[in-house]
Scaffold this active site. Structure first.
Site, PDB file in Angstrom:
ATOM      1  N   HIS A 120       0.873  -1.172   0.000  1.00  0.00           N
ATOM      2  CA  HIS A 120       0.000   0.000   0.000  1.00  0.00           C
ATOM      3  C   HIS A 120       0.914   1.226   0.000  1.00  0.00           C
ATOM      4  CE1 HIS A 120      -2.742   2.949   1.901  1.00  0.00           C
ATOM      5  NE2 HIS A 120      -3.725   2.192   1.462  1.00  0.00           N
ATOM      6  N   ASP A 197       2.887  -4.888   8.064  1.00  0.00           N
ATOM      7  CA  ASP A 197       1.692  -4.071   7.864  1.00  0.00           C
ATOM      8  C   ASP A 197       0.490  -5.008   7.971  1.00  0.00           C
ATOM      9  OD1 ASP A 197      -0.532  -2.818   6.899  1.00  0.00           O
ATOM     10  OD2 ASP A 197       0.402  -2.049   5.065  1.00  0.00           O
ATOM     11  N   GLN A 200      -4.675  -5.200   6.850  1.00  0.00           N
ATOM     12  CA  GLN A 200      -5.691  -6.086   6.289  1.00  0.00           C
ATOM     13  C   GLN A 200      -5.779  -7.423   7.008  1.00  0.00           C
ATOM     14  OE1 GLN A 200      -7.955  -5.260   4.128  1.00  0.00           O
ATOM     15  NE2 GLN A 200      -7.116  -3.286   3.535  1.00  0.00           N
ATOM     16  N   LYS A 223     -10.504  -0.473  10.275  1.00  0.00           N
ATOM     17  CA  LYS A 223     -10.683  -1.615   9.368  1.00  0.00           C
ATOM     18  C   LYS A 223     -11.120  -2.864  10.113  1.00  0.00           C
ATOM     19  CE  LYS A 223      -7.157  -0.056   6.096  1.00  0.00           C
ATOM     20  NZ  LYS A 223      -7.884   0.333   4.879  1.00  0.00           N
ATOM     21  N   CYS A 362      -4.797   2.508  -3.815  1.00  0.00           N
ATOM     22  CA  CYS A 362      -3.570   3.014  -3.187  1.00  0.00           C
ATOM     23  C   CYS A 362      -2.404   2.056  -3.389  1.00  0.00           C
ATOM     24  CB  CYS A 362      -3.764   3.255  -1.695  1.00  0.00           C
ATOM     25  SG  CYS A 362      -4.903   4.575  -1.343  1.00  0.00           S
TER      26      CYS A 362
HETATM   27  C1  PLP Z   1      -2.490  -2.917   3.495  1.00  0.00           C
HETATM   28  C2  PLP Z   1      -2.773  -1.542   3.979  1.00  0.00           C
HETATM   29  N1  PLP Z   1      -1.817  -0.854   4.589  1.00  0.00           N
HETATM   30  C3  PLP Z   1      -2.032   0.386   5.059  1.00  0.00           C
HETATM   31  C4  PLP Z   1      -3.253   1.002   4.938  1.00  0.00           C
HETATM   32  C5  PLP Z   1      -3.422   2.384   5.462  1.00  0.00           C
HETATM   33  O1  PLP Z   1      -4.277   2.406   6.550  1.00  0.00           O
HETATM   34  P1  PLP Z   1      -4.792   3.759   7.167  1.00  0.00           P
HETATM   35  O2  PLP Z   1      -5.336   4.563   6.022  1.00  0.00           O
HETATM   36  O3  PLP Z   1      -5.839   3.356   8.133  1.00  0.00           O
HETATM   37  O4  PLP Z   1      -3.644   4.436   7.820  1.00  0.00           O
HETATM   38  C6  PLP Z   1      -4.286   0.309   4.311  1.00  0.00           C
HETATM   39  C7  PLP Z   1      -5.611   0.904   4.178  1.00  0.00           C
HETATM   40  O5  PLP Z   1      -6.049   1.464   3.225  1.00  0.00           O
HETATM   41  C8  PLP Z   1      -4.033  -0.991   3.813  1.00  0.00           C
HETATM   42  O6  PLP Z   1      -4.988  -1.682   3.179  1.00  0.00           O
END
Ligand code: PLP
Lengths: 406, 147
Positions: A120, A197, A200, A223, A362
């Site tokens: 991401h 990370d 998900q 999430k 993203c």
């Molecule tokens: C795999 C992953 N990492 C990071 C993020 C970023 O999360 P947040 O926007 O809650 O900081 C997301 C969410 O969109 C994600 O799916």
């Protein structure tokens, strides 16, 4: 027979009072059960004050509630010490915290950071910034066309120059579950620090940071049924104790004089300013909700539903589902429908009150690699049913006809 | 018929299937690139201008039906127009898309795009080729973006 009572679950979510809503965008953010909404409302109504400051009873209650949420998060990922749980605004902030507080001190000219092409943007951009700043080099584990990681060169990508390895646990585009244990183990052999990370994976599967033995782990409350503006960074105590603060301000200090300040202990050192207290309490309620269902049951339910969705989707003419091949995968499904651009498709699905995501999610490097500009993503969660999948498929077929039939 | 099917009427579906002037023009005198970061759509526009007249226009790229139809209709409308007339048309279409004005004089077939106004998320899709056109006419190097 599933161990989740989905009708009961659906009745917990005010948004599903609208029976016609088919919400398939949980990978972006989940809907909230009334237990979470009520916990926040209760807290603001009866226990609210600033934390760590007042001598009075309300402040004591608020501090207890805030700390209670931290202990729930600790248990949820099976961390050894509660001091390892740093509250942040979410995954993005957690990763930026590591890049800033760990990276500025530990990265030097020529050092390498290893991530993957599946990340991401929030696990790419902070590393680009710190690499630029420190003269470090950012390297990528490549992905295959089927949405899995290509680990064939891992042995050469990892070397004694590698200082940090940061990996997405479950893909937010393909649902691929990465073999993080193998990567963590190999990273450790070259002495690299590891960050997972888990944005998900936390909503889908049981996490155990002691078992994984990662150094850092990041996740977002919103999430996994919690409110926005709250997430955690888990960090091994000996590592975070040696790190510099992220932001400066109240709460994170021991003493401040005109010339110099000394820092509070972890985790407070990294929580400058009045924190997101009510959000932490709501996050705690979300963890309670998931604990009550049991993450094992959540996981099994979503695996079943995913298999059903894959079968139904793949039966549609002209559909291309990305990923979900040989590796294990979660209930996040990206696809394209021939003759209908994802943007148009999402618009037609919306007409039938079906919420999906259309775009690059993203993860532009992933899209570039597959040579596509966007996909439709349907991501499932505990309140989704087979009926939701059927409605999605009906609407897809109808839309394809409209676009092809004219 | 509902609003959505109204919007995706015959003309838009037809131009999506069969975009007019979907071609790269090697000897173009004016070119520009456009990009919609929201959905990743990309467009390239090629124009030949001779004696202040647009003699040919082409476009390439990937996009949704709305952006493709808007591009295709735009190229049809531009051929034979002077630069001033093209600027004028840009203003009219811009007003139609952002303000929802439908009965605009001299807009011809482009009127089918007026319904886009009802779908705010899609206004950007329809406007992208026009923004890109503007950059091409002004010989701007930067990529036109929708935001
Ligand atoms: C795999 C992953 N990492 C990071 C993020 C970023 O999360 P947040 O926007 O809650 O900081 C997301 C969410 O969109 C994600 O799916």
């Amino acid at each position: 027979m599933s161990k989740l009572d989905v009708n009961k679950i659906r009745s917990d979510f005010p948004v599903f009072q609208d029976q016609s809503l088919v919400y398939l965008d949980s990978a972006a953010t989940t809907q909230k059960p009334h237990q979470v909404i009520d916990a926040i409302s209760e807290f603001y109504s009866h226990s609210y004050a600033n934390v760590h400051r007042g001598i009075y009873n309300l402040s004591f209650k608020a501090t207890e509630a805030y700390h209670g949420a931290r202990l729930k998060a600790q248990k949820f990922i099976n961390a050894k010490d509660w001091q390892s749980i740093i509250f942040t605004g979410g995954t993005t902030e957690s990763i930026n915290l590591v890049a800033h507080s760990w990276g500025r001190k530990n990265l030097n000219m020529g050092d390498e950071i290893l991530i993957t092409e599946m990340e991401h943007h929030s696990n790419i951009v902070p590393w680009q910034l710190i690499a630029e700043d420190r003269g470090a080099i950012l390297k990528y584990i490549p992905i295959n066309q089927d949405g899995t990681l290509d680990l064939s060169d891992l042995g050469t990508l990892l070397s004694d120059k590698t200082k940090l390895v940061s990996i997405i646990h479950q893909s937010n585009v393909f649902g691929t579950i990465n073999p993080i244990q193998e990567i963590i183990n190999k990273a450790k052999k070259v002495g690299a620090i590891t960050l997972i990370d888990a944005a998900q994976s936390a909503p889908h599967d049981t996490l155990d940071v002691q078992d994984m033995d990662c150094d850092f782990l990041a996740l977002s409350g919103h999430k996994m049924l919690g409110p926005t503006g709250i997430g955690i960074l888990y960090g091994k105590l000996d590592i975070i104790e040696g790190m510099e603060p992220f932001m400066g301000g109240g709460d994170m200090i021991n003493s401040v004089t005109m010339s110099k300040s000394t820092w509070n202990d972890a985790p407070y050192k990294f929580e400058a300013g009045t924190p997101n207290i009510a959000q932490a309490v709501g996050f705690g309620a979300a963890i309670d909700y998931l604990d009550q269902l049991g993450m094992q049951n959540v996981s099994e339910y979503l695996q079943d539903l995913k298999l059903y969705a894959l079968i139904q989707l793949k039966a549609i003419e002209g559909i291309k589902v990305y990923g979900h091949t040989k590796n294990k995968s979660s209930s996040v499904i990206s696809f394209n429908l021939q003759d209908v651009h994802p943007h148009d498709l999402a618009q037609f699905l919306d007409q039938d009150n079906i919420a999906v995501r259309a775009g690059h999610h993203c993860a532009q490097p992933v899209m570039d690699k597959l040579g596509i500009s966007s996909t439709i993503r349907a991501s499932l969660y505990i309140y989704n049913t087979k009926a939701d999948i059927d409605k999605l498929c009906d609407s897809l077929v109808k839309t394809a006809k409209f676009f092809r039939g004219l | 018929m509902n609003d959505l099917q109204d919007l995706y009427q015959q003309v838009i579906i037809d131009h999506n299937h069969n975009p007019r002037n979907f071609k790269e023009i090697e000897q173009a005198s004016h070119v520009a690139k456009g990009h919609n970061p929201l959905c990743g759509d990309k467009i390239d526009i090629y124009i030949i201008i001779k004696d202040n007249l647009i003699t040919d226009v082409g476009f390439t790229g990937s996009g949704c039906a709305i952006s493709k139809a808007s591009s295709s209709l735009m190229t049809e409308a531009l051929i034979g127009k002077s630069i001033d007339e093209a600027d004028h048309l840009f203003e009219k279409v811009h007003d139609m898309l952002t303000k929802g004005k439908a009965d605009i004089e001299g807009i011809g077939k482009l009127a089918v795009l007026s319904g886009v106004h009802k779908f705010p998320a899609r206004v950007k899709c329809a406007i992208l080729p026009w923004r890109t056109l503007k950059n091409a006419l002004e010989n701007k190097d930067q990529i036109a973006v929708t935001e």
